[in-house]
Design a protein around this motif. Sequence first.
Motif, short mmCIF file in Angstrom:
data_model
loop_
_atom_site.label_atom_id
_atom_site.label_comp_id
_atom_site.label_asym_id
_atom_site.label_seq_id
_atom_site.Cartn_x
_atom_site.Cartn_y
_atom_site.Cartn_z
N ASN A 1 20.05 1.53 48.56
CA ASN A 1 18.61 1.56 48.81
C ASN A 1 18.41 1.69 50.31
OD1 ASN A 1 18.28 0.97 46.04
ND2 ASN A 1 18.31 -1.23 46.47
N TYR A 2 17.88 2.83 50.74
CA TYR A 2 17.76 3.11 52.17
C TYR A 2 16.30 3.00 52.60
CZ TYR A 2 17.99 5.86 56.54
OH TYR A 2 17.90 6.28 57.85
N MET A 3 15.98 2.00 53.40
CA MET A 3 14.68 1.77 54.02
C MET A 3 13.66 1.21 53.02
SD MET A 3 15.30 2.32 57.20
CE MET A 3 13.77 2.54 58.09
N PRO A 4 12.59 0.59 53.53
CA PRO A 4 11.67 -0.18 52.68
C PRO A 4 11.04 0.56 51.50
CG PRO A 4 11.34 -0.79 54.95
CD PRO A 4 12.30 0.36 54.97
N PRO A 5 10.63 1.84 51.61
CA PRO A 5 10.04 2.47 50.42
C PRO A 5 10.98 2.50 49.22
CG PRO A 5 9.50 3.75 52.36
CD PRO A 5 10.51 2.71 52.80
N ALA A 6 12.30 2.41 49.46
CA ALA A 6 13.29 2.41 48.38
C ALA A 6 13.61 1.01 47.88
CB ALA A 6 14.57 3.10 48.85
N GLY A 7 12.94 0.00 48.43
CA GLY A 7 13.19 -1.37 47.99
C GLY A 7 14.20 -2.12 48.83
N ALA A 8 14.64 -1.54 49.95
CA ALA A 8 15.62 -2.21 50.80
C ALA A 8 14.98 -3.40 51.50
CB ALA A 8 16.19 -1.24 51.83
N SER A 9 15.63 -4.56 51.41
CA SER A 9 15.12 -5.74 52.09
C SER A 9 15.70 -5.89 53.49
CB SER A 9 15.45 -7.00 51.27
OG SER A 9 16.85 -7.12 51.08
N HIS B 1 19.51 -2.58 58.04
CA HIS B 1 20.94 -2.32 58.24
C HIS B 1 21.51 -1.65 56.99
CE1 HIS B 1 24.51 -3.66 60.80
NE2 HIS B 1 25.03 -2.95 59.82
N PRO B 2 22.19 -0.51 57.11
CA PRO B 2 22.64 0.23 55.92
C PRO B 2 23.64 -0.57 55.08
CG PRO B 2 23.57 1.17 57.92
CD PRO B 2 22.54 0.18 58.36
N HIS B 3 23.32 -0.68 53.79
CA HIS B 3 24.18 -1.45 52.90
C HIS B 3 24.04 -0.94 51.47
CE1 HIS B 3 20.23 -3.34 52.55
NE2 HIS B 3 20.61 -3.84 51.38
N MET B 4 25.05 -1.19 50.68
CA MET B 4 25.06 -0.83 49.27
C MET B 4 25.18 -2.09 48.42
SD MET B 4 27.65 2.46 49.17
CE MET B 4 27.17 4.05 49.82
N GLN B 5 24.74 -1.97 47.17
CA GLN B 5 24.97 -3.01 46.17
C GLN B 5 26.11 -2.53 45.26
OE1 GLN B 5 23.10 -5.79 46.10
NE2 GLN B 5 21.27 -5.25 47.27
N VAL B 6 27.04 -3.41 44.95
CA VAL B 6 28.13 -3.10 44.03
C VAL B 6 28.16 -4.19 42.97
CG1 VAL B 6 30.59 -2.61 43.76
CG2 VAL B 6 29.45 -2.07 45.93
N ILE B 7 27.98 -3.80 41.71
CA ILE B 7 28.10 -4.78 40.64
C ILE B 7 29.14 -4.32 39.64
CG2 ILE B 7 25.74 -5.62 40.90
CD1 ILE B 7 25.03 -4.11 38.33
N VAL B 8 29.85 -5.27 39.09
CA VAL B 8 30.79 -5.01 37.99
C VAL B 8 30.26 -5.82 36.81
CG1 VAL B 8 33.17 -5.11 37.20
CG2 VAL B 8 32.67 -4.67 39.62
N THR B 9 29.83 -5.15 35.77
CA THR B 9 29.04 -5.81 34.74
C THR B 9 29.34 -5.26 33.35
OG1 THR B 9 26.74 -6.21 34.02
CG2 THR B 9 27.19 -4.12 35.12
N ASP B 10 29.09 -6.08 32.34
CA ASP B 10 29.14 -5.58 30.96
C ASP B 10 27.76 -5.17 30.48
OD1 ASP B 10 27.93 -8.05 30.78
OD2 ASP B 10 29.20 -8.81 29.16
N THR B 11 26.76 -5.23 31.37
CA THR B 11 25.38 -4.87 31.04
C THR B 11 24.95 -3.74 31.97
OG1 THR B 11 25.02 -7.21 30.52
CG2 THR B 11 23.07 -5.81 30.64
N PRO B 12 25.16 -2.49 31.61
CA PRO B 12 24.98 -1.39 32.56
C PRO B 12 23.54 -0.99 32.80
CG PRO B 12 25.64 -0.52 30.44
CD PRO B 12 25.70 -2.02 30.32
N GLY B 13 22.58 -1.59 32.10
CA GLY B 13 21.18 -1.20 32.26
C GLY B 13 20.74 -0.30 31.12
N ASN B 14 19.47 -0.34 30.81
CA ASN B 14 18.96 0.37 29.64
C ASN B 14 19.13 1.88 29.73
OD1 ASN B 14 18.00 -1.95 28.20
ND2 ASN B 14 16.32 -2.08 29.65
N ALA B 15 18.86 2.45 30.91
CA ALA B 15 18.93 3.90 31.03
C ALA B 15 20.35 4.41 30.84
CB ALA B 15 18.39 4.34 32.39
N LEU B 16 21.32 3.77 31.50
CA LEU B 16 22.70 4.21 31.36
C LEU B 16 23.21 3.95 29.95
CD1 LEU B 16 25.29 5.37 32.46
CD2 LEU B 16 25.82 3.15 33.49
#
Length: 346
Positions: free
Chosen positions: A161-169, A172-187
């Motif tokens: 998420n890059y910059m505030p319009p994209a939801g970045a809090s 400083h440039p950063h990524m989210q990495v999750i390892v999950t058994d719940t991939p989200g509804n769309a995926l």
Amino acid sequence: MADSIQYRAVRKVARLHDPRRDFALSDIESEVRYDPLTCDSARICHFAVAKRAVPGLAPLVEASRQHCPFCPEAIERVTPRYPETLLRGGRMARGEALLAPNLFPYDDVSAILVMSRAHFLPMERVPAPIVADSLKLARDFIALAAPTLGERPAYGIVTWNYMPPAGASQIHPHMQVIVTDTPGNALRRELEAEALFAMHNARPYAEALATAERGGERWLGEQDGVAWWVPYCPVGMLGDAQALFLDHGTLTECSDGEIDAFAAFLVRLLAAYARLGFWSFNLSLLPDAQGEGARRHRLTARLLPRFYLNPKFHNSDVAYLQLLLAEKFSMVYPEAHAAELRAMLR
């Protein structure tokens, strides 16, 4: 077998007395398109929008620097560490990138990946090596963390998420990495639809889609096993782009060379969007579960430019259609958007 991909659209016509034409009775056209995989609908319509201009970002950048948890002078002190049983030293690094646990986790395994020592990377000048090192670090972490889920499926999802319009809090440039058994509804819905497609068409959906799109009016380019185009059924209000890793279903299967190729094209695309007046974006890499290989799914990346619909009011480009009706909504036709991007990429 490209004809197994069905591109379906329905033309809509609204009749009204248009004040822009001295109240003459006018037909205003729009279109509903259907995603070739899921049949989800997307609306494409005309909309008055102010000319895009990048605001002066220097005050925002400087104000956010003062208490930034990701800058070099603070990161070691304020970010948490993983248990030694998972990660020796508690954090993981590659080049300038540093990965640590998310202090506010989204799942069992939820990490923050700080991409650079620099507090701000202008969208038109993001260095490809910074992106590549970050994705390689995410790849190696997902491979390390996935076994902690035991018998459950493990999806290693990476988001930027890059910059505030994209939801970045944080700026400083950063990524989210999750390892999950719940991939989200769309995926989850896409994986289910891809399994059905493969069963009925005797080949993976991604392979058929790449064949149908290659060289067409929405095509952007291809390099080292990574193809890019503008999707037929748009996600963003002012267009979006997607990449397909042609031979792999997960990030952990990708070689350094494939990640380098992806990063190189991505930063060119970010610079193109910046020239079009954008200054924010979301990027997500959407995999299959670890161990599935490329049997039904190919690793997909989706790039969505974000903006304030009216900069004076700072109102979002996401509203009831997207959030409450789960309806995609765009003000540009994908074919025109692809042509605009191709011109910027030259």
